[in-house]
Write a protein that holds these residues in place. Structure first.
Motif, PDB file in Angstrom:
ATOM      1  N   UNK A   1      17.711  -2.054  13.448  1.00 28.94           N
ATOM      2  CA  UNK A   1      16.675  -3.004  13.053  1.00 28.94           C
ATOM      3  C   UNK A   1      16.797  -3.352  11.568  1.00 28.94           C
ATOM      4  N   UNK A   2      16.403  -4.585  11.230  1.00 32.05           N
ATOM      5  CA  UNK A   2      16.380  -4.992   9.830  1.00 32.05           C
ATOM      6  C   UNK A   2      15.271  -4.213   9.136  1.00 32.05           C
ATOM      7  N   UNK A   3      15.571  -3.537   8.033  1.00 22.62           N
ATOM      8  CA  UNK A   3      14.520  -2.756   7.371  1.00 22.62           C
ATOM      9  C   UNK A   3      13.417  -3.641   6.817  1.00 22.62           C
ATOM     10  N   UNK A   4      12.197  -3.095   6.814  1.00 24.61           N
ATOM     11  CA  UNK A   4      11.050  -3.751   6.203  1.00 24.61           C
ATOM     12  C   UNK A   4      10.796  -3.124   4.841  1.00 24.61           C
ATOM     13  N   UNK A   5      10.350  -3.954   3.901  1.00 24.31           N
ATOM     14  CA  UNK A   5      10.109  -3.490   2.543  1.00 24.31           C
ATOM     15  C   UNK A   5       8.773  -4.016   2.034  1.00 24.31           C
ATOM     16  N   UNK A   6       8.157  -3.275   1.110  1.00 22.82           N
ATOM     17  CA  UNK A   6       6.962  -3.821   0.450  1.00 22.82           C
ATOM     18  C   UNK A   6       7.343  -5.059  -0.364  1.00 22.82           C
ATOM     19  N   UNK A   7       6.461  -6.036  -0.364  1.00 17.73           N
ATOM     20  CA  UNK A   7       6.691  -7.236  -1.174  1.00 17.73           C
ATOM     21  C   UNK A   7       5.925  -7.068  -2.485  1.00 17.73           C
ATOM     22  N   UNK A   8       6.555  -6.347  -3.409  1.00 19.95           N
ATOM     23  CA  UNK A   8       5.893  -6.029  -4.663  1.00 19.95           C
ATOM     24  C   UNK A   8       4.602  -5.277  -4.392  1.00 19.95           C
ATOM     25  N   UNK A   9       3.574  -5.610  -5.151  1.00 23.07           N
ATOM     26  CA  UNK A   9       2.274  -4.975  -4.973  1.00 23.07           C
ATOM     27  C   UNK A   9       1.300  -5.819  -4.184  1.00 23.07           C
ATOM     28  N   UNK A  10       1.803  -6.781  -3.410  1.00 27.68           N
ATOM     29  CA  UNK A  10       0.941  -7.725  -2.697  1.00 27.68           C
ATOM     30  C   UNK A  10       0.270  -7.136  -1.466  1.00 27.68           C
ATOM     31  N   UNK A  11       0.798  -6.039  -0.959  1.00 26.50           N
ATOM     32  CA  UNK A  11       0.325  -5.505   0.315  1.00 26.50           C
ATOM     33  C   UNK A  11       1.074  -6.066   1.509  1.00 26.50           C
ATOM     34  N   UNK A  12       1.879  -7.097   1.302  1.00 23.42           N
ATOM     35  CA  UNK A  12       2.711  -7.652   2.358  1.00 23.42           C
ATOM     36  C   UNK A  12       3.974  -6.815   2.516  1.00 23.42           C
ATOM     37  N   UNK A  13       4.554  -6.860   3.709  1.00 26.40           N
ATOM     38  CA  UNK A  13       5.853  -6.249   3.958  1.00 26.40           C
ATOM     39  C   UNK A  13       6.772  -7.317   4.537  1.00 26.40           C
ATOM     40  N   UNK A  14       8.017  -7.336   4.097  1.00 25.26           N
ATOM     41  CA  UNK A  14       8.958  -8.360   4.529  1.00 25.26           C
ATOM     42  C   UNK A  14      10.248  -7.713   5.020  1.00 25.26           C
ATOM     43  N   UNK A  15      10.940  -8.404   5.903  1.00 19.40           N
ATOM     44  CA  UNK A  15      12.262  -7.960   6.325  1.00 19.40           C
ATOM     45  C   UNK A  15      13.238  -8.146   5.173  1.00 19.40           C
ATOM     46  N   UNK A  16      14.181  -7.217   5.040  1.00 18.99           N
ATOM     47  CA  UNK A  16      15.158  -7.303   3.949  1.00 18.99           C
ATOM     48  C   UNK A  16      16.018  -8.548   4.047  1.00 18.99           C
TER      49      UNK A  16
END
Length: 296
Positions: A1-16
């Motif tokens: 699976x494509x890893x998910x990462x925090x999007x800075x300090x926004x609280x969002x998570x995005x695929x790498x």
């Protein structure tokens, strides 16, 4: 699976790996085919979809085809121009552009809204940045962002007004790494979207379009690359180099081929490049690209 990462300090998570949706907006692409492409992107596990006002039918098609899957997407767009009845790069244009994008993409909120490569003089003037921040405070967008290069990018990172930035990051385009911009953005808790990670794939056969200065420039840089790739395919080296740079939240790739995107996803899933290869690529750019600017 494509890893998910925090999007800075926004609280969002995005695929790498994210999707650059300019090609999905090409009027020459059949609408049904565009719909299949957009659904195919999400089916791969890509969650970040990046578009812009200037990407043809892209925003409209995202709204039409992906409204039912809105919860699966971190939706990113760009504003500042092209809104009927409003002067480009003014505060009212920003507000009207966000309202228009909300309607066209059939969403109640835009996750990330970028000022799209506006010059530093516009940023310093204050009204455009203020309008974007006001839209964030009103709940119309979640993250106020800037997309661009060079001095304006550095200003955006230092300003404290933005929660994320988008800039060129690739083995052939390391200006943001060389200048420490990504390091400073990460230290401030900002999300970072790496655009052009494949640098227009200069290893492909055929000459780049005569009117595409960036593609021609990347072809020249590729010809100067003298680093042993350890037998890895160019696409793998390029996408893994960009996606795993410290501070990068996601690297976005644009294509109308789901198979091509699947290959990029597989490369990201393989993880970072060997550290000695990354070091060699960084050293080569430092040696040969000391005066190479980031490509917008």
């Amino acid at each position: 699976m494509i890893p998910l990462r925090p999007f800075g300090g926004s609280g969002l998570r995005v695929s790498a790996l994210g999707y650059g949706a300019a090609v999905a907006g090409d009027p020459a692409l059949d609408d049904d085919a565009a719909g299949r492409l957009l659904h195919g992107v999400l089916d791969l596990g890509v969650t970040l979809v990046d578009t812009a006002r200037s990407y043809g039918l892209s925003e409209e098609r995202i709204g039409r085809h992906l409204a039912a899957r809105r919860r699966e997407i971190v939706l990113s767009t760009k504003v500042g121009y092209g809104v009927p009845g409003f002067e480009d790069w003014t505060g009212p244009c920003i507000g009207a552009g966000i309202d228009l994008a909300l309607r066209v993409m059939r969403t109640d909120v835009i996750d990330v809204a970028h000022l799209h490569s506006c010059p530093i003089e516009t940023l310093r003037r204050g009204d455009v940045v203020g309008a974007l921040v006001a839209a964030r405070d009103a709940g119309k967008i979640r993250v106020a962002a800037y997309s661009g290069e060079g001095e304006a990018l550095a200003w955006a990172v230092a300003s404290g007004a933005f929660g994320s930035v988008q800039c060129s990051v690739s083995l052939l385009d390391q200006a943001s790494l060389r200048d420490g911009v990504l390091e400073r953005a990460a230290a401030r808790g900002m999300g970072v979207i790496a655009k052009r990670p494949l640098a227009n794939a200069p290893w492909r056969d055929g000459a780049p379009p005569a009117d595409d200065e960036a593609a021609r420039g990347y072809r020249e840089r590729w010809a100067a690359l003298d680093v042993d790739r350890r037998g890895l395919p160019p696409l793998d080296v390029a996408i893994r180099f960009a996606a795993f740079q410290p501070g990068v939240s996601a690297a976005i790739v644009g294509s109308r081929s789901v198979a091509h995107l699947r290959a990029a996803a597989s490369a990201v899933e393989a993880g970072p490049l060997p550290p000695d290869l990354v070091e060699a690529l960084r050293a080569w750019f430092s040696r040969r690209g000391a005066d190479w600017p980031g490509k917008i």
